[in-house]
Design a protein around this motif. Sequence first.
Motif, PDB file in Angstrom:
ATOM      1  N   SER A   1       0.822  -1.208   0.000  1.00  0.00           N
ATOM      2  CA  SER A   1       0.000   0.000   0.000  1.00  0.00           C
ATOM      3  C   SER A   1       0.856   1.258   0.000  1.00  0.00           C
ATOM      4  N   ASN A   2       1.892   1.291   0.823  1.00  0.00           N
ATOM      5  CA  ASN A   2       2.693   2.506   0.949  1.00  0.00           C
ATOM      6  C   ASN A   2       3.711   2.664  -0.171  1.00  0.00           C
ATOM      7  N   PHE A   3       4.263   1.579  -0.700  1.00  0.00           N
ATOM      8  CA  PHE A   3       5.159   1.726  -1.840  1.00  0.00           C
ATOM      9  C   PHE A   3       4.400   2.283  -3.039  1.00  0.00           C
ATOM     10  N   ASN A   4       3.145   1.870  -3.179  1.00  0.00           N
ATOM     11  CA  ASN A   4       2.318   2.379  -4.269  1.00  0.00           C
ATOM     12  C   ASN A   4       1.649   3.711  -3.914  1.00  0.00           C
ATOM     13  N   ASN A   5       2.050   4.273  -2.778  1.00  0.00           N
ATOM     14  CA  ASN A   5       1.542   5.578  -2.349  1.00  0.00           C
ATOM     15  C   ASN A   5       0.022   5.606  -2.230  1.00  0.00           C
ATOM     16  N   ALA A   6      -0.553   4.492  -1.745  1.00  0.00           N
ATOM     17  CA  ALA A   6      -2.011   4.401  -1.645  1.00  0.00           C
ATOM     18  C   ALA A   6      -2.535   4.842  -0.286  1.00  0.00           C
ATOM     19  N   GLY A   7      -1.910   4.390   0.801  1.00  0.00           N
ATOM     20  CA  GLY A   7      -2.322   4.843   2.122  1.00  0.00           C
ATOM     21  C   GLY A   7      -3.435   4.044   2.771  1.00  0.00           C
ATOM     22  N   PHE A   8      -3.913   2.983   2.124  1.00  0.00           N
ATOM     23  CA  PHE A   8      -4.901   2.117   2.774  1.00  0.00           C
ATOM     24  C   PHE A   8      -4.228   1.379   3.936  1.00  0.00           C
ATOM     25  N   ASP A   9      -4.985   1.179   5.019  1.00  0.00           N
ATOM     26  CA  ASP A   9      -4.428   0.484   6.181  1.00  0.00           C
ATOM     27  C   ASP A   9      -5.472  -0.446   6.772  1.00  0.00           C
TER      28      ASP A   9
ATOM     29  N   CYS B   1       8.392   5.417   5.539  1.00  0.00           N
ATOM     30  CA  CYS B   1       8.902   6.612   4.855  1.00  0.00           C
ATOM     31  C   CYS B   1       9.780   6.223   3.669  1.00  0.00           C
ATOM     32  N   SER B   2      10.587   5.198   3.831  1.00  0.00           N
ATOM     33  CA  SER B   2      11.441   4.724   2.732  1.00  0.00           C
ATOM     34  C   SER B   2      10.600   4.172   1.587  1.00  0.00           C
ATOM     35  N   LEU B   3       9.561   3.407   1.920  1.00  0.00           N
ATOM     36  CA  LEU B   3       8.682   2.853   0.895  1.00  0.00           C
ATOM     37  C   LEU B   3       7.976   3.965   0.115  1.00  0.00           C
ATOM     38  N   ILE B   4       7.467   4.954   0.846  1.00  0.00           N
ATOM     39  CA  ILE B   4       6.767   6.072   0.202  1.00  0.00           C
ATOM     40  C   ILE B   4       7.717   6.840  -0.712  1.00  0.00           C
ATOM     41  N   THR B   5       8.914   7.112  -0.214  1.00  0.00           N
ATOM     42  CA  THR B   5       9.880   7.891  -0.987  1.00  0.00           C
ATOM     43  C   THR B   5      10.327   7.155  -2.239  1.00  0.00           C
ATOM     44  N   LEU B   6      10.630   5.871  -2.114  1.00  0.00           N
ATOM     45  CA  LEU B   6      11.055   5.088  -3.271  1.00  0.00           C
ATOM     46  C   LEU B   6       9.946   5.005  -4.310  1.00  0.00           C
TER      47      LEU B   6
ATOM     48  N   PHE C   1      10.023   5.343 -11.616  1.00  0.00           N
ATOM     49  CA  PHE C   1      10.806   4.195 -12.069  1.00  0.00           C
ATOM     50  C   PHE C   1      11.935   4.610 -13.012  1.00  0.00           C
ATOM     51  N   ILE C   2      11.774   5.713 -13.721  1.00  0.00           N
ATOM     52  CA  ILE C   2      12.854   6.205 -14.572  1.00  0.00           C
ATOM     53  C   ILE C   2      14.055   6.568 -13.712  1.00  0.00           C
ATOM     54  N   VAL C   3      13.793   7.240 -12.595  1.00  0.00           N
ATOM     55  CA  VAL C   3      14.861   7.650 -11.682  1.00  0.00           C
ATOM     56  C   VAL C   3      15.542   6.422 -11.076  1.00  0.00           C
ATOM     57  N   MET C   4      14.741   5.471 -10.599  1.00  0.00           N
ATOM     58  CA  MET C   4      15.326   4.262 -10.006  1.00  0.00           C
ATOM     59  C   MET C   4      16.172   3.500 -11.021  1.00  0.00           C
TER      60      MET C   4
END
Length: 445
Positions: A167-175, A197-202, A207-210
Motif C-alpha cells: 500500500s505505501n510503496f504504491n503511495n495508496a495509504g490504505f491500512d 517513509c522509505s517505501l513512500i519515498t522510493l 521508475f525512470i529515476v530508479m
Amino acid sequence: MKKTKDFLNPPKILVLGFAAVIMIGTLLLTLPIATEDGNGLSFLNALFTATSATCVTGLVVVDTGDTFSTFGELVILSLIQIGGLGFMTFATFLFLLLGKKISLKERLLLKEAFNNINLAGIVKLVKRVLIFTALIEIIGGVILSIRFSFDMPIGKAIYYGFFHAISNFNNAGFDLMGEYRSLTPYVDDPIVVLTVCSLITLGGLGFIVMNEIYEYRETHRLSVHTKVVLFTTLILTVGSTILIFLFEYGNDKTLGPLSDAGKFLGALFHGVTPRTAGSNTLPIADLTHATLFLTIILMFIGAGSGSTAGGIKITTFAVLIATFWSQIKGKEDVVLFRRRIVIESILKAFTVAISGLIIVIIVTLLLSITDKGQNFIMYLFEATSAFGTVGLSMGLTPELSPIGRILIIFTMFAGRLGPLTLGFAITKRRTTEAFRHPKGNIMIG
C-alpha cells in the motif's frame, strides 16, 4: 478508419483501461463475500473505494480494516498494485510470460503510461520495474512483519506487514488498523516510521529515476530529470520536516506529548506522506492551521513523474520555481543543473499546474455547496488530497453526501490520469500553420 484510429490513441486507451479496472473492482466489492457483515458495499461506496484504490489515493468512506473481509482486502490490494504500476505494466508482464512480441502500439502505450520521453528500451524498463517493485515490497513487507509480530499473532503480522508495504510503496495509504487510525499507534516507532517513509519515498521517485540510479555504475551519468527529482525530493522532505517540527512542537494533540526523538519521527513522517501516500501517524484534524496549509501545498506538488504518486509532480514544481527565479534575475534562459530547459517543458509545466489549480478550485467550491456546515479548509484539504491522489483527510470523507462522493471520485480519477492525457496532448506533434498572427503586447503585473 481515421476516427477509429484517433479514438484509440494511447491516452484514451489508458483512461478506458483504468475505468475498466475500477468497474471490475467495484463489482467485486459489492459481493457479499467482500465485507465482514456479508452484505457487500453499496454500489456508490464500492465505486468510491475501487476508484480510491486504483488511483492509489487512500480516501475511504468506510474503514478498510473494520469493514472488509480478507477477500475484500485482497481485492483492494490488487487494485492498488495494478493502479500503482499501471495496467499496461501487468499486461506487458503477461505478454512476456506467454512469449508474445510487444508491438509498437503497445510500446507507445507503455511510453505514455510511464510518462517517458523515449520509446527505446521501454520493454526493458518494464522488466526492471517489476523486479524493483517485487524486491522493495518484499524487503518492506519482511521488516514490517517482524515489527508487527511483537503486537499480534505471526500470521496476522505477516499479512499486515505485506499489505502495508504494498500500500505505501504504491503511495495508496490504505491500512488495516481499524477505526480510521492509520499508523497513529506507531507515531514514535523508528522501525515502522523509517520503513514506511522509505517505501513512500522510493515509490514517489519514479521508475525512470530508479532505473538511472541502478545503471549509474555503468553509465556514470544522471539525466537532468533524475537530478531535479532527487534534489527537489530532498529539499521538500528536509524543509517540510523542519517546519512541521516547529509548527507542532507545542501542540498537545500531536507532537507535544512525545519525546524529542518521537517529535522528529512524527514530523518526518508527516513531511513525507503528503507526497502522496495517505498514511498518517498524526491525527490530521488536530494539526495546526500552519501545518494543514503546508500539507495542502505538499499534496498539490506530489512526487516524481512516472511514479506511483500524484500531484502536479515535483519536476513541474521545480521548473516553475526555476522560471520564476530566472525572471527575477533578468535571465533569458531557465537553467537547471547547467541545462537550459526548453520552452515546451516550461509551457507544459505551467499548463499542468494551472489545470490542477482549476480542478482543485472548482471541486472545493462545489463541495462547499453540496456538503455545507464544515470549515472551508476541510473542503480545500479534501479536494487537494483527491486531486493529488494522497488520501489524507480531516474526517470529511466518511461524511460526504452522495454528490460529494461522486465529485471526489471524478477528482481522484482526474488526478491520476488527467495530467497524463494533458501532457500527451501538449507534446504530440504540432501542425505548422499557414500564417502567424502579428505580435501583440499586453501589460503584465
